[in-house]
Design a protein around this motif. Sequence first.
Motif, PDB file in Angstrom:
ATOM      1  N   GLU A   1      21.641  31.030  74.238  1.00  0.00           N
ATOM      2  CA  GLU A   1      20.452  30.965  75.465  1.00  0.00           C
ATOM      3  C   GLU A   1      19.226  31.928  74.987  1.00  0.00           C
ATOM      4  OE1 GLU A   1      20.251  29.499  78.279  1.00  0.00           O
ATOM      5  OE2 GLU A   1      21.844  28.255  77.323  1.00  0.00           O
ATOM      6  N   GLN A   2      18.099  31.501  75.180  1.00  0.00           N
ATOM      7  CA  GLN A   2      16.874  32.001  75.069  1.00  0.00           C
ATOM      8  C   GLN A   2      16.539  33.212  75.900  1.00  0.00           C
ATOM      9  OE1 GLN A   2      13.463  29.524  74.596  1.00  0.00           O
ATOM     10  NE2 GLN A   2      12.126  31.156  73.588  1.00  0.00           N
ATOM     11  N   SER A   3      16.195  34.629  75.455  1.00  0.00           N
ATOM     12  CA  SER A   3      16.023  35.570  76.410  1.00  0.00           C
ATOM     13  C   SER A   3      14.426  35.629  76.676  1.00  0.00           C
ATOM     14  CB  SER A   3      16.423  36.794  75.466  1.00  0.00           C
ATOM     15  OG  SER A   3      17.769  36.997  75.249  1.00  0.00           O
ATOM     16  N   PRO A   4      14.413  36.394  77.810  1.00  0.00           N
ATOM     17  CA  PRO A   4      15.273  36.785  78.874  1.00  0.00           C
ATOM     18  C   PRO A   4      16.087  35.892  79.489  1.00  0.00           C
ATOM     19  CG  PRO A   4      13.080  36.821  79.493  1.00  0.00           C
ATOM     20  CD  PRO A   4      13.007  36.392  78.602  1.00  0.00           C
ATOM     21  N   ILE A   5      17.258  36.062  79.858  1.00  0.00           N
ATOM     22  CA  ILE A   5      18.177  35.021  80.237  1.00  0.00           C
ATOM     23  C   ILE A   5      18.348  35.230  81.575  1.00  0.00           C
ATOM     24  CG2 ILE A   5      20.584  34.474  80.123  1.00  0.00           C
ATOM     25  CD1 ILE A   5      20.913  35.998  77.280  1.00  0.00           C
ATOM     26  N   ILE A   6      18.309  34.137  82.529  1.00  0.00           N
ATOM     27  CA  ILE A   6      18.444  33.995  83.774  1.00  0.00           C
ATOM     28  C   ILE A   6      19.982  33.546  84.234  1.00  0.00           C
ATOM     29  CG2 ILE A   6      16.031  33.260  84.216  1.00  0.00           C
ATOM     30  CD1 ILE A   6      17.207  30.223  84.546  1.00  0.00           C
ATOM     31  N   GLU A   7      20.287  33.832  85.241  1.00  0.00           N
ATOM     32  CA  GLU A   7      21.466  33.891  85.963  1.00  0.00           C
ATOM     33  C   GLU A   7      22.150  32.291  85.804  1.00  0.00           C
ATOM     34  OE1 GLU A   7      20.236  37.621  88.009  1.00  0.00           O
ATOM     35  OE2 GLU A   7      19.124  35.572  87.614  1.00  0.00           O
ATOM     36  N   GLU A   8      21.112  31.409  85.965  1.00  0.00           N
ATOM     37  CA  GLU A   8      21.659  29.859  85.794  1.00  0.00           C
ATOM     38  C   GLU A   8      21.950  29.331  84.571  1.00  0.00           C
ATOM     39  OE1 GLU A   8      19.271  30.668  89.471  1.00  0.00           O
ATOM     40  OE2 GLU A   8      18.821  30.995  87.471  1.00  0.00           O
ATOM     41  N   SER A   9      21.483  30.298  83.353  1.00  0.00           N
ATOM     42  CA  SER A   9      21.794  29.731  82.215  1.00  0.00           C
ATOM     43  C   SER A   9      23.221  29.432  81.841  1.00  0.00           C
ATOM     44  CB  SER A   9      21.547  31.106  81.104  1.00  0.00           C
ATOM     45  OG  SER A   9      20.145  31.383  81.165  1.00  0.00           O
ATOM     46  N   VAL A  10      23.533  28.612  80.870  1.00  0.00           N
ATOM     47  CA  VAL A  10      24.754  28.026  80.307  1.00  0.00           C
ATOM     48  C   VAL A  10      25.460  29.244  79.781  1.00  0.00           C
ATOM     49  CG1 VAL A  10      26.157  26.842  78.880  1.00  0.00           C
ATOM     50  CG2 VAL A  10      23.850  25.867  79.872  1.00  0.00           C
ATOM     51  N   THR A  11      26.924  29.185  80.242  1.00  0.00           N
ATOM     52  CA  THR A  11      27.541  30.492  79.719  1.00  0.00           C
ATOM     53  C   THR A  11      28.434  30.030  78.674  1.00  0.00           C
ATOM     54  OG1 THR A  11      29.105  30.123  81.599  1.00  0.00           O
ATOM     55  CG2 THR A  11      27.514  31.973  81.847  1.00  0.00           C
TER      56      THR A  11
ATOM     57  N   TYR B   1      24.526  51.593  57.143  1.00  0.00           N
ATOM     58  CA  TYR B   1      24.439  50.212  57.672  1.00  0.00           C
ATOM     59  C   TYR B   1      25.630  49.455  57.127  1.00  0.00           C
ATOM     60  CZ  TYR B   1      19.601  50.806  59.148  1.00  0.00           C
ATOM     61  OH  TYR B   1      18.572  51.344  59.666  1.00  0.00           O
ATOM     62  N   GLN B   2      26.254  48.492  57.943  1.00  0.00           N
ATOM     63  CA  GLN B   2      27.503  47.853  57.515  1.00  0.00           C
ATOM     64  C   GLN B   2      27.265  46.378  57.605  1.00  0.00           C
ATOM     65  OE1 GLN B   2      30.392  49.003  56.422  1.00  0.00           O
ATOM     66  NE2 GLN B   2      29.763  51.154  56.517  1.00  0.00           N
ATOM     67  N   ALA B   3      28.142  45.520  57.263  1.00  0.00           N
ATOM     68  CA  ALA B   3      27.897  44.146  57.690  1.00  0.00           C
ATOM     69  C   ALA B   3      27.993  43.702  58.904  1.00  0.00           C
ATOM     70  CB  ALA B   3      29.018  43.597  56.672  1.00  0.00           C
ATOM     71  N   SER B   4      27.133  42.709  59.295  1.00  0.00           N
ATOM     72  CA  SER B   4      27.124  42.363  60.596  1.00  0.00           C
ATOM     73  C   SER B   4      28.445  41.663  61.096  1.00  0.00           C
ATOM     74  CB  SER B   4      26.012  41.093  60.897  1.00  0.00           C
ATOM     75  OG  SER B   4      26.120  40.185  60.201  1.00  0.00           O
ATOM     76  N   ARG B   5      28.717  41.718  62.417  1.00  0.00           N
ATOM     77  CA  ARG B   5      30.029  41.311  62.625  1.00  0.00           C
ATOM     78  C   ARG B   5      29.692  40.039  63.862  1.00  0.00           C
ATOM     79  NH1 ARG B   5      31.360  46.448  66.289  1.00  0.00           N
ATOM     80  NH2 ARG B   5      29.486  45.859  67.123  1.00  0.00           N
ATOM     81  N   PRO B   6      30.897  39.047  63.497  1.00  0.00           N
ATOM     82  CA  PRO B   6      30.373  37.628  64.065  1.00  0.00           C
ATOM     83  C   PRO B   6      30.517  37.615  65.766  1.00  0.00           C
ATOM     84  CG  PRO B   6      32.842  37.816  63.295  1.00  0.00           C
ATOM     85  CD  PRO B   6      32.043  39.000  62.704  1.00  0.00           C
ATOM     86  N   VAL B   7      30.863  38.970  66.385  1.00  0.00           N
ATOM     87  CA  VAL B   7      31.223  38.870  67.772  1.00  0.00           C
ATOM     88  C   VAL B   7      29.744  39.385  68.312  1.00  0.00           C
ATOM     89  CG1 VAL B   7      33.502  38.974  68.005  1.00  0.00           C
ATOM     90  CG2 VAL B   7      32.077  41.264  67.801  1.00  0.00           C
ATOM     91  N   ASP B   8      28.730  39.734  67.636  1.00  0.00           N
ATOM     92  CA  ASP B   8      27.572  40.312  67.990  1.00  0.00           C
ATOM     93  C   ASP B   8      26.573  39.211  67.958  1.00  0.00           C
ATOM     94  OD1 ASP B   8      28.516  42.822  68.084  1.00  0.00           O
ATOM     95  OD2 ASP B   8      27.990  43.063  66.032  1.00  0.00           O
ATOM     96  N   VAL B   9      25.923  38.958  69.339  1.00  0.00           N
ATOM     97  CA  VAL B   9      24.990  38.209  69.814  1.00  0.00           C
ATOM     98  C   VAL B   9      23.722  38.653  69.185  1.00  0.00           C
ATOM     99  CG1 VAL B   9      23.809  36.981  71.542  1.00  0.00           C
ATOM    100  CG2 VAL B   9      26.238  37.419  71.734  1.00  0.00           C
ATOM    101  N   PRO B  10      22.739  37.868  68.407  1.00  0.00           N
ATOM    102  CA  PRO B  10      21.543  38.402  67.914  1.00  0.00           C
ATOM    103  C   PRO B  10      20.685  38.987  68.655  1.00  0.00           C
ATOM    104  CG  PRO B  10      22.200  36.403  66.733  1.00  0.00           C
ATOM    105  CD  PRO B  10      23.451  36.478  68.011  1.00  0.00           C
ATOM    106  N   ILE B  11      20.337  38.283  69.789  1.00  0.00           N
ATOM    107  CA  ILE B  11      19.432  38.758  70.820  1.00  0.00           C
ATOM    108  C   ILE B  11      20.018  38.436  72.222  1.00  0.00           C
ATOM    109  CG2 ILE B  11      16.980  38.247  71.817  1.00  0.00           C
ATOM    110  CD1 ILE B  11      16.373  37.022  69.148  1.00  0.00           C
ATOM    111  N   ASN B  12      20.080  39.461  73.148  1.00  0.00           N
ATOM    112  CA  ASN B  12      20.151  39.549  74.335  1.00  0.00           C
ATOM    113  C   ASN B  12      19.620  40.385  75.205  1.00  0.00           C
ATOM    114  OD1 ASN B  12      22.314  40.705  76.369  1.00  0.00           O
ATOM    115  ND2 ASN B  12      23.023  38.650  76.449  1.00  0.00           N
TER     116      ASN B  12
END
Length: 311
Positions: free
Chosen positions: A128-138, A265-276
């Motif tokens: 979902e594109q930020s800023p995220i609205i409440e109606e966005s797909v989950t 700095y450590q390697a990124s984690r797969p559970v981290d959403v890039p932008i939120n």
Amino acid sequence: MKITIIGAAGFIGTNLTKALLKNPENSLRLVDNNIKYFTNLTDSELSRCEVLASTFDVNTDFDTLVRDQDIVYHLVSTTVPSTSNQHIPQELVANVVATSKLLEACVSEKVRRIVFMSSGGTVYGKDEQSPIIEESVTTPISSYGLQKITIEKLMYLYNYMYGLDYRVIRLANPYGPYQRPNGVLGAVTTFTYKALYDEPITVYGDGSVIRDFIFIDDAIAAIIKIAESDCDERVFNVGSGSGTSIAQLLDAISVSLHKILNVNYQASRPVDVPINFLNVNRFQHLFGPIVHVSLTEGIKKTALFLTENVK
């Protein structure tokens, strides 16, 4: 008003309790695993509350916890986003099934409203594109987010079947007093604490991850307004309404505290959403501005609390 807070000894629960006690008409029932956890409340505050020790699982006597209550705050989660994908079946039972038992109790005991602390940072996923609205797909990418959105749907179902009123708070990333600076949750608090004591700060990725940070006082004020309102909306984003990268956060901490930070700095984690970060127009249309404490001011307030209370 008679109010039960389940998970009352934690970061959000402590701040919520202190805020609700400012209204002398509120009667609070505080629930957590162990009475000894309530170390952040004064004796005077505790004397004004009913304090109960209880687990949160499928065997919990939820009827007793919610009996004769107007509002129930459900703040409990047995997991955190970074590790929730490691034990998915167990976590679903521990959180989703246990919550269904809580909802059953709220119906049978005729609770007027239940308020659930969901997650604005994990229920939407990464598409979902930020800023995220409440109606966005989950489309969550962590079991933590999946649990949260499933519980939201359960609450809708119990409202549809039994008329149980509810509110969902999709909270961004709160920080501030009474949050543990242990690195499990709360980048602002953890980084501020480590900066104060010249400890290394671990960052996953290159610092470009963008998050939505909100000072706890602003979050709690918004939560109470939502919980006590009789508006038609039931699901609310609660955040600052703007995004801050981890790199920008580190710069803000450095400037606010006049410190040179030691960042690892450590390697990124797969559970981290890039932008939120969250769109909070729904809240602001009904209740007015949501943010009163800027990030810089919040960092300074957090640093002062940590210096005076955490060693």
